[in-house]
Design a protein around this motif. Structure first.
Motif, PDB file in Angstrom:
ATOM      1  N   GLU A  71      -6.927  -5.388   2.973  1.00 36.43           N
ATOM      2  CA  GLU A  71      -7.788  -4.578   3.823  1.00 36.43           C
ATOM      3  C   GLU A  71      -8.619  -3.611   2.976  1.00 36.43           C
ATOM      4  O   GLU A  71      -9.832  -3.522   3.114  1.00 36.43           O
ATOM      5  N   ASN A  72      -7.938  -2.886   2.069  1.00 35.14           N
ATOM      6  CA  ASN A  72      -8.666  -1.945   1.220  1.00 35.14           C
ATOM      7  C   ASN A  72      -9.705  -2.666   0.382  1.00 35.14           C
ATOM      8  O   ASN A  72     -10.828  -2.198   0.205  1.00 35.14           O
ATOM      9  N   GLY A  76      -7.074 -11.735  -5.716  1.00 32.99           N
ATOM     10  CA  GLY A  76      -6.149 -10.648  -5.400  1.00 32.99           C
ATOM     11  C   GLY A  76      -5.088 -11.108  -4.423  1.00 32.99           C
ATOM     12  O   GLY A  76      -3.899 -10.836  -4.588  1.00 32.99           O
ATOM     13  N   PRO A  95      -1.298  -0.918  14.413  1.00 35.33           N
ATOM     14  CA  PRO A  95      -0.945  -2.330  14.571  1.00 35.33           C
ATOM     15  C   PRO A  95      -0.339  -2.909  13.293  1.00 35.33           C
ATOM     16  O   PRO A  95      -0.621  -2.442  12.204  1.00 35.33           O
ATOM     17  N   SER A  97      -2.095  -7.982   4.432  1.00 35.98           N
ATOM     18  CA  SER A  97      -2.277  -6.727   3.697  1.00 35.98           C
ATOM     19  C   SER A  97      -0.947  -6.106   3.287  1.00 35.98           C
ATOM     20  O   SER A  97      -0.802  -4.909   3.187  1.00 35.98           O
ATOM     21  N   TYR A 106      -5.375  -7.910   9.157  1.00 31.60           N
ATOM     22  CA  TYR A 106      -4.323  -7.001   9.607  1.00 31.60           C
ATOM     23  C   TYR A 106      -2.935  -7.593   9.581  1.00 31.60           C
ATOM     24  O   TYR A 106      -1.972  -6.936   9.258  1.00 31.60           O
ATOM     25  N   THR A 160       0.082  -5.912  -3.038  1.00 25.61           N
ATOM     26  CA  THR A 160      -0.887  -5.239  -3.889  1.00 25.61           C
ATOM     27  C   THR A 160      -1.591  -6.305  -4.710  1.00 25.61           C
ATOM     28  O   THR A 160      -0.915  -7.121  -5.330  1.00 25.61           O
ATOM     29  N   ALA A 167       6.849  -2.039   9.195  1.00 28.82           N
ATOM     30  CA  ALA A 167       7.653  -1.445   8.122  1.00 28.82           C
ATOM     31  C   ALA A 167       8.553  -0.358   8.690  1.00 28.82           C
ATOM     32  O   ALA A 167       9.706  -0.222   8.296  1.00 28.82           O
ATOM     33  N   ASP A 219       1.567  -4.218  10.065  1.00 30.56           N
ATOM     34  CA  ASP A 219       2.539  -3.876   9.034  1.00 30.56           C
ATOM     35  C   ASP A 219       2.981  -2.420   9.006  1.00 30.56           C
ATOM     36  O   ASP A 219       4.137  -2.126   8.721  1.00 30.56           O
ATOM     37  N   ALA A 220       2.058  -1.511   9.263  1.00 34.62           N
ATOM     38  CA  ALA A 220       2.441  -0.109   9.181  1.00 34.62           C
ATOM     39  C   ALA A 220       3.612   0.147  10.116  1.00 34.62           C
ATOM     40  O   ALA A 220       4.595   0.791   9.755  1.00 34.62           O
ATOM     41  N   ASN A 226      -4.190  -4.597  -1.897  1.00 31.82           N
ATOM     42  CA  ASN A 226      -4.177  -4.589  -0.449  1.00 31.82           C
ATOM     43  C   ASN A 226      -5.463  -5.203   0.079  1.00 31.82           C
ATOM     44  O   ASN A 226      -6.561  -4.711  -0.213  1.00 31.82           O
ATOM     45  N   SER A 274      -2.608 -13.496  -5.826  1.00 32.92           N
ATOM     46  CA  SER A 274      -1.690 -12.945  -6.822  1.00 32.92           C
ATOM     47  C   SER A 274      -0.344 -12.583  -6.232  1.00 32.92           C
ATOM     48  O   SER A 274       0.649 -12.507  -6.942  1.00 32.92           O
TER      49      SER A 274
END
Ligand SMILES: Nc1ncnc2c1ncn2[C@@H]1O[C@H](COP(=O)(O)OP(=O)(O)OP(=O)(O)O)[C@@H](O)[C@H]1O
Ligand SMILES: Nc1ncnc2c1ncn2[C@@H]1O[C@H](COP(=O)(O)OP(=O)(O)OP(=O)(O)O)[C@@H](O)[C@H]1O
Ligand SMILES: [Mg+2]
Ligand SMILES: [Mg+2]
Lengths: 395, 279, 303, 332, 332
Positions: free
Chosen positions: A359-360, A386, A66, A352, A348, A355, A72, A68-69, A357, A389
């Protein structure tokens, strides 16, 4: 001149289902098109797929993660635009949102399934200890306390070794009740709420209390460990995703039930994470685009929806057509759609992309909070910094 | 008979230490092996117990045999490993011979150039490698894997083999030259047979990472007909559900061939490193 | 050699150089080159040393980098302090001339080295898991249960534990190399020592160890290169996020995560290449220090 | 006809000149021995002849043919190495056959030649053994056999006996002499053992520091050396050198061979016996003279001399050599 | 007093008996040399004495003390190995000091002993060099120095000179003889070079196939061998053995040393010169007799004999040895 379509997927788990029921069904209806399902290990899927797409050796059909992956990939010209697919009409906008451009103008994957979070419990254990299914926070912890006092069962099976359990089955599972589902999620994206706001910190505060109910040495407990603990009957409650249903049905020899994430106070509106998780798209460079489209149309059909949802109870169809499911546990999960508001995981969409990220970071923060390595406040502050930023609306 | 030199206490201590370490070395392997013969429940209920009549199960092995063409995977792994070793040894030995036997301008530089490869993980070159394979039409062929492993194994092979080749007597090579052998004949008929032990060393060091590699099979040759054993075993590791019986069985099976290869090479290996090249 | 066309040198070098250049150096060079670009609005744009400035200047990146480098250094230190001494000790015992079953021990100790990371990761997670009870019950048996902790899950232990697992797996390599070096010490030198009363431990410290120093040097540099390129074990045991809280993150996992992406994090070949270049620089520096400062001072003895 | 002729050969390794203007003609069937101290360039010269090293300048002719740029295999030579350099993975037969096969000889020819060589060297029983299964002497014979089968015009030997023990060394020496007679081929032989040089050579070439010091038959060199170096190098025990002055002799140094000294109570030289070596067939006396020199005296047979005993020594002037301060021989 | 006594020593490697019932007494200060063909057990016997191998049966006493089960370091011995066995990582000083340090000697004592040894062996200038930076002869001296500093009751040498070239060999041989005189310690020395044996030994022990064939002073063995093996083993060129029958001599075999044959046209033996070795100081003639034997004749000085020349040889009966069919000496 048969065409053979190859499907890239991270779903090793489904290999037999595709081979034994789904593909034969399609091939019977579409002579001349052969389909091969070639899953790879889930952890390497993204890396391997991207490499293959870059080099032009990927399969015709791409199983889509689902947001961004996949976005992209679409932006990079690797996935074809499927907006004109007639089957797209069978899906709601919400269902399609995970595989659309930010402005919603193009859809590039056919939605297949969503997963719902909640808690699965050992009915036998509950009966034995005389426990009621909890509906509120208070009841939830009362139940956990009782199980712990009794000592026969580990109150809750979860570990922090793999980190994602803590975030997905912990934070994203119970969170929507606090940030009020879509309302909070969208406010965050728009920059109207911050991760340091109460609705976003509260779930961490809850998680911080979980540590004492997890098994001895949960810090080193891995995801399969948790599954095994529960299915071997050693734990009473399992913070779950609906995807566990198939496996648990096969492995557990006790009766299971499920309950949705408890609300803060009795009578509060409830929210569930009904996460659009899996879809399938077309490799833009596929030489068999036509056959592939035929296949995708079929994936968007009600026939596929019913086939898939019943073969894989716990993966709920996103198709508008109602699907009859046989599995009681799956029915229980899907029934929450009726009582509670659905939302998707908060990190999601869009958030994310940069950087660090989000989710991470959420995985890391959730695990830290449960282990007591970080206070909920500190974790939230760190996440917010984060995010701010790189994400303008939050600056 | 009394012994002026051997102290029985020392020898006892030596065996005690070795047995202790052998147990440490083998214990996890034994855990894997015994559990591959048990039911899932038995694995996690009592991971240390030997398979009992109730817990004994070949379900893992059955799953492995049923799922996919395991013998084909086996064969692919074997072909890739053996062919890569062959090329590593052949090309590596040839280059090592050139570097150690002849003085020519750029000799040292060439040596350094050939050593660069051990300092960067080859994995990051994946996309470029894959592009190369796509352009040459080698994707989904075992040849692609063989090429990558050959390139990957060459630096260490050249390094070790050239050390060894320096030790082959000059007189011997000169005797060959006087006997009218060409430089090629000297390499193939004299030098190669003499550095056989060194080749075994290189083979053992390279064989393991090749046999166990998951990444390049996944990227370069994921097709059903070119799957390797390690990649094939991954089928049982799902996103959420892992079939531990099958994984353990597949991996236990996968140990066997490397073990056999190791045993084949190891006699040579000890002789090889004994002759002091990797000092 | 009489002067004649030296075509054969080229022929000997060609296959290795071609394959190596085409399949290894060219792709790697091509990738490292990406470190000088970033992806802008219209595809790839040249960015000079921007990525490096980000890597070392932006605290979010540099913290991760230094954390990974620090962990990696510790990972290496554990190998140097544990793997190599154990390897040397085992080799010293094995090389005893009249030891029985030496071949058997040697093979047994080498077996972990031929296992795949998947097995190693699984086996050790199973053994160390607090849930399935192998390690706790074994410690219990010797009355040391109190020492048990979920090592893989604690920030303060996880990296060391994994380093020790890696030591367990690879101890066979230094053992084999040192064993070979010890065997090549001529028997007569040891006998000369024996006649002078230098036996057992003192023979090891005073004669054998100085003579195998060059081999130890080679092993150290191979360990160094191997450790700073390591990735698989951490990845197999702790995943790409190298938990808990990045306490087991080493350069290899950091690179993988950045280069290929992970979960929702998209791969960034540009930053990834910058990290890879930094790693390459570190390893190259280490190798050069070894080659030019240490190896030249270390004598190799001809017996 | 000349079997080998070297014209103005020089050889440098980088800046180091190892061979300096070597000129030499070897007639057909001749046995030439190169002697000289370690590092004087003997092996290098042999390798230049073989073509294993290029001469830096100069011309090499073998059998009249200019072979300066010919590869080793085409020079019509065979070489026996100090280390034998047998092919360890081939049996004796294979070792001998390899060169012939390489040259494309017919099978029967190869078999016949091997048979001949094996017979000549008594290797018939070992044809199927590998070098590792042979004793040192047998290996040496195989190395020679490998040279013989090639039927070369010129044999080159580089210290072929130095790895053998004394008894074997003597036996093989006789063997090589016999071979030379039987084959009639020209041979160039490098050694630093002077017994070998004396017994084998038709002519000896004494090298020193890359230059030829003297060439001649063994007895020419022994009895009529050109300089002190050659005089001292040949003969065992080696020649005694005494300052000429105190003895009233010509030149700077007087050389007397140990066997040319007689024990004579009223001899010209006086001293004490400092050591007696009794070899059974010979007796060597080491005598410390009053002038502080040590003189070796070699006596045939067994003699009763005690250490410490005062002794007088005499010599015939005909057997004394005179050298100038640079070590050049002063002839009458 | 006996420095070393071996009583009924046997040694087996598995089923192979390498030493068979060895009995030997070495008196204090004596220089004993073991000789014998390769593989006869010399090194094994030395290693048994050193304690590097256990004797299978028998008793070893050193200085009267039973050391059969004593570890090597405690036996009061020092050993010099054929390969020198220097510690390559230590300089000369370190090589000599290591054993003393291990034994816990005081620093000044160590320094003093090293100084003494270095002086005795002229190693003063090399104390800081490592073995790799020394020539063969120097290395050999270091190995001996390492033995000397231990002040052992008994020195053991295993072919210490066999890696040296001829010239160095002779010089070091003289050195060892001098050392023996100066130190006065007992020495056991293994060699297969009979010149060394003859010149160094107080007594020679001839071994063959794990057994002692004969023990005696060099001249005893040379002049009065017990059997054909000993007779043939000592002396170079070695003794001629001829069938006794045709010559009308006693026993089965007649032995005559080469230097005991005279050229006499009407001698008892007739033959043709088959080979002449001119060594300068000696001339060896190989004579093929009418009976088909080859006889070596050693002549002092230079002689003009040509190959093929018919020759007569004579000998004094006093110098002829008679042996029976088993090779045992028949004494008068
Ligand atoms: N390849 C080479 N490069 C540089 N110098 C060399 C080389 N080969 C020989 N030399 C030098 O040339 C000189 C002559 O060497 P050579 O081997 O001919 O001596 P040699 O007379 O055979 O001595 P030996 O009796 O010790 O064998 C020596 O000083 C040696 O160091
Ligand atoms: N460790 C061993 N195991 C088995 N046999 C051995 C061993 N050491 C020596 N031998 C055998 O014992 C015999 C005597 O050996 P030793 O080394 O004592 O001979 P040597 O007289 O010293 O010979 P050389 O003059 O060649 O040194 C030989 O046949 C040898 O093969
Ligand atoms: Mg030489
Ligand atoms: Mg010996």
């Amino acid at each position: 001149q048969d065409v053979t379509l190859t499907i890239e997927s991270w779903r090793n788990d489904d290999l037999t289902i595709w081979q034994d029921s789904i593909i034969p069904a399609f091939e019977a209806a579409n002579p001349g098109i052969k389909v091969e399902f070639t899953p790879s290990a889930p952890a390497e899927y993204n890396a391997a797929l991207n490499s293959k797409l870059d080099a032009g050796s990927a399969g015709d059909l791409i199983t889509c993660r689902p947001f961004d992956a996949s976005l992209a990939l679409y932006d990079g010209g690797k996935l074809a635009d499927l907006s004109d697919l007639s089957a797209m009409a069978n899906f709601s906008d919400v269902a399609k949102s995970a595989w659309q451009t930010d402005d919603g103008s193009a859809t590039f994957c056919v939605p297949m399934a969503s997963v719902i979070h909640g808690f699965i419990y050992n009915k036998d254990a509950f009966a034995e200890l005389g426990l009621e299914v909890p509906a509120t926070e208070e009841e939830f912890f009362a139940v956990l306390d009782k199980i712990r006092e009794d000592g026969t069962y580990i109150p809750m099976a979860m570990g922090t070794n793999d980190q994602w359990e803590a975030a997905t089955m912990g934070y994203q599972n119970i969170g929507p009740n606090y940030w009020k589902g879509e309302e909070g999620r969208l406010a965050l994206i728009k920059g109207e709420q911050k991760l340091t706001d109460e609705p976003w910190v509260a779930p961490y505060a809850q998680l911080a209390r979980w540590g004492e109910y997890l098994g001895d040495g949960y810090e080193a407990q891995t995801y399969p460990d948790s599954q095994n603990l529960f299915t071997l009957g050693r734990a009473a409650i399992y913070p779950a995703g609906s995807w566990e249903i198939t496996g648990f049905n096969a492995q557990a020899d006790f009766e299971m039930g499920a309950f949705p994430p408890p609300v803060a106070a009795a009578g509060d509106e409830c929210y569930i994470s009904d996460h659009t998780d899996i879809a399938i798209g077309l490799n833009a460079a596929s030489p068999n685009a036509e056959a592939a489209r035929t296949f995708l149309e079929w994936v968007g059909s009600a026939e596929f929806a019913s086939l898939y949802a019943n073969a894989l109870p716990g993966f709920f169809s996103l198709n508008s057509a109602a699907v009859e499911m046989a599995d009681p546990l799956a029915q229980e999960f899907v029934s929450w759609r009726g009582k509670c508001q659905s939302t998707i995981r908060s990190t999601y969409q869009i958030l994310s992309r940069g950087t660090p990220n989000l989710e991470n970071e959420t995985w890391n923060a959730s695990a830290n909070v449960i282990r007591g390595a970080e206070t909920p406040g500190d974790a939230a502050t760190r996440l917010q910094e984060g995010l701010a930023s790189w994400y303008e609306p939050q600056q | 008979m009394s012994k002026a030199r051997t102290n029985p206490l020392n020898s006892f201590a030596a065996h005690a230490a070795l047995i202790a370490y052998t147990i440490i070395a083998l214990f996890p392997v034994v855990v894997i092996l015994i559990n591959s013969f048990k039911t899932r429940k038995a694995i996690f209920r009592e991971p240390l117990a030997l398979p009992s009549p109730e817990s004994f199960s070949l379900i893992g092995y059955q799953t492995v045999m049923k799922q996919g063409d395991f013998f084909l995977y086996f064969q692919n792994s074997f072909v890739v490993t053996v062919a890569s070793l062959f090329f590593i040894l052949l090309f590596g030995a040839m280059a090592a011979f050139a570097l150690s036997e002849y003085r020519f301008p750029g000799n040292t530089l060439m040596g350094l150039y050939l050593a660069l490869g051990i300092m960067i993980p080859i994995r990051i070159g994946t996309v470029a490698i894959l592009e190369l394979m796509v352009q040459t039409g080698l994707v989904n062929t075992l040849m692609a894997l063989i090429l990558v492993y050959t390139a990957q194994g060459l630096p260490l092979a050249v390094f070790i083999l050239s050390e060894f080749m320096r030790q082959v007597s000059d007189d011997l090579k000169n005797a060959g030259r006087i006997d009218g052998m060409s430089e090629y004949a000297i390499f193939f008929k004299l030098v190669l047979p003499l550095v056989r032990p060194a080749m075994a060393t290189v083979a053992v060091f390279n064989m393991i990472p090749i046999w166990n590699d998951l990444w390049f099979p996944l990227i370069l040759a994921p097709g059903e007909s070119t799957k390797t054993l390690t990649l094939g075993s991954q089928v049982f590791i799902g996103q959420f559900v892992t079939d531990w019986n099958a994984v353990l069985s597949a991996l236990s099976l996968a140990i066997l061939p490397v073990l056999v290869l190791y045993v084949i090479f190891s006699r040579q290996l000890i002789r090889g490193i004994t002759s002091g090249a990797v000092k | 050699m009489a002067s004649k066309p030296r075509l054969h040198i080229a022929v000997f070098l060609a296959p290795a150089v071609l394959v190596y250049t085409a399949v290894m150096i060219w792709p790697l060079f091509n990738t490292l080159r990406l470190a000088l670009y970033t992806s802008g609005e219209e595809g790839r744009v040249f960015a000079g040393l921007m990525n490096f400035r980000t890597l070392f200047g932006d605290p979010r990146w540099s913290e991760s980098f230094w954390n990974a480098l620090g962990n990696n250094t510790w990972f290496f230190v554990v190998h140097m302090l544990v793997q190599n001494p154990i390897g040397i000790a085992l080799a010293a015992i094995l090389s005893h001339p009249r030891l029985r079953f030496a071949a058997l021990y040697r093979s047994a100790i080498f077996i972990p080295t031929i296992l795949s990371f998947v097995i190693v990761g699984f086996a050790w997670k199973l053994i160390l898991s607090p849930i399935w009870g192998i390690a706790p019950s074994m410690l219990d048996a010797v009355g040391l249960k109190a020492l048990f902790a979920p090592w893989l899950g604690r920030e303060e232990y996880a990296l060391t534990t994994l380093a020790l697992v890696s030591v367990w797996q690879f101890v066979g390599i230094p053992m084999m190399l040192i064993y070979a070096a010890l065997l090549s010490i001529p028997e007569e030198i040891l006998e000369a020592g024996e006649i002078e009363g230098i036996t057992g431990m003192s023979a090891f410290w005073k004669i054998k160890l100085p003579l195998i120093l060059p081999s130890i040097g080679i092993i150290s540099i191979l360990t160094f290169v191997g450790n700073f390129n390591a990735f698989d074990l951490i990845y197999a045991a702790q995943g790409a996020l190298a938990g808990p809280d990045f306490s087991t993150d080493i350069l290899g996992t950091f690179l993988y995560r950045t280069f290929f992406g992970f979960q929702l994090q998209l791969g960034d070949p540009h930053m990834g290449s910058a990290i890879a270049t930094a790693m390459f620089a570190i390893i190259l520096t280490g190798v050069c220090i070894y080659l030019f400062l240490i190896q030249t001072r270390m004598r190799r003895y001809q017996f | 006809m000349t079997a080998l002729s070297l014209e103005n050969i020089t050889k440098s390794f980088g800046p180091v000149r190892v061979l300096k203007d070597i000129n030499l003609d070897v007639t057909e069937g001749e046995f030439i021995v190169f002697v000289g101290p370690s590092g004087c360039g003997k092996s290098t010269l042999l390798r230049v002849i073989a073509g294993l090293e290029d001469a830096t300048t100069g011309t090499i002719r073998i059998g009249g043919r200019d072979v300066t740029t010919t590869p080793p295999a085409k020079r019509g030579i065979a070489m026996v190495f100090q280390s034998y350099a047998l092919y360890p993975h081939l049996d004796v037969q294979g070792n001998m056959a390899l060169g012939l096969r390489q040259a494309g000889e017919a099978k029967p020819v190869i078999a016949e030649r091997i048979e001949m060589a094996a017979k000549m060297l008594s290797l018939e029983d070992y044809l199927k053994r590998r070098p590792a299964e042979l004793s040192g002497g047998q290996r040496q014979r195989v190395a020679i056999g490998r040279a013989i089968v090639r039927k070369p015009e010129l044999f080159l030997f580089d210290e072929p006996l130095s790895n053998l023990d004394a008894a074997l060394r003597m036996a093989t020496r006789v063997e090589i002499a016999r071979l030379h007679r039987e084959l009639g081929a020209s041979m160039v032989y490098v050694t630093h053992d002077q017994t070998e040089a004396m017994t084998l050579a038709d002519r000896i070439v004494v090298l020193r520091d890359g230059r030829i010091e003297q060439v001649g038959t063994p007895m020419e060199l022994y009895n009529d050396p050109d300089n002190q170096f050659v005089a001292g190098f040949l003969g065992a025990p080696s020649m005694n050198f005494l300052p000429a002055g105190p003895l009233g002799a010509r030149g700077a140094t007087l050389g007397i061979r140990p066997e040319h000294l007689r024990v004579a109570p009223d001899g010209a030289l006086k001293g004490d016996v400092s050591h007696v070596e009794r070899l059974g067939g010979d007796t060597n006396l080491l005598v410390a003279t009053e002038t502080g020199d040590t003189i070796t005296v070699r006596l045939f047979g067994q003699h009763e001399h005690r250490v410490g005993q005062a002794i007088g020594l005499d010599y015939a002037d005909a057997h004394a050599f005179a050298f100038d301060a640079e070590g050049r021989r002063l002839r009458d």
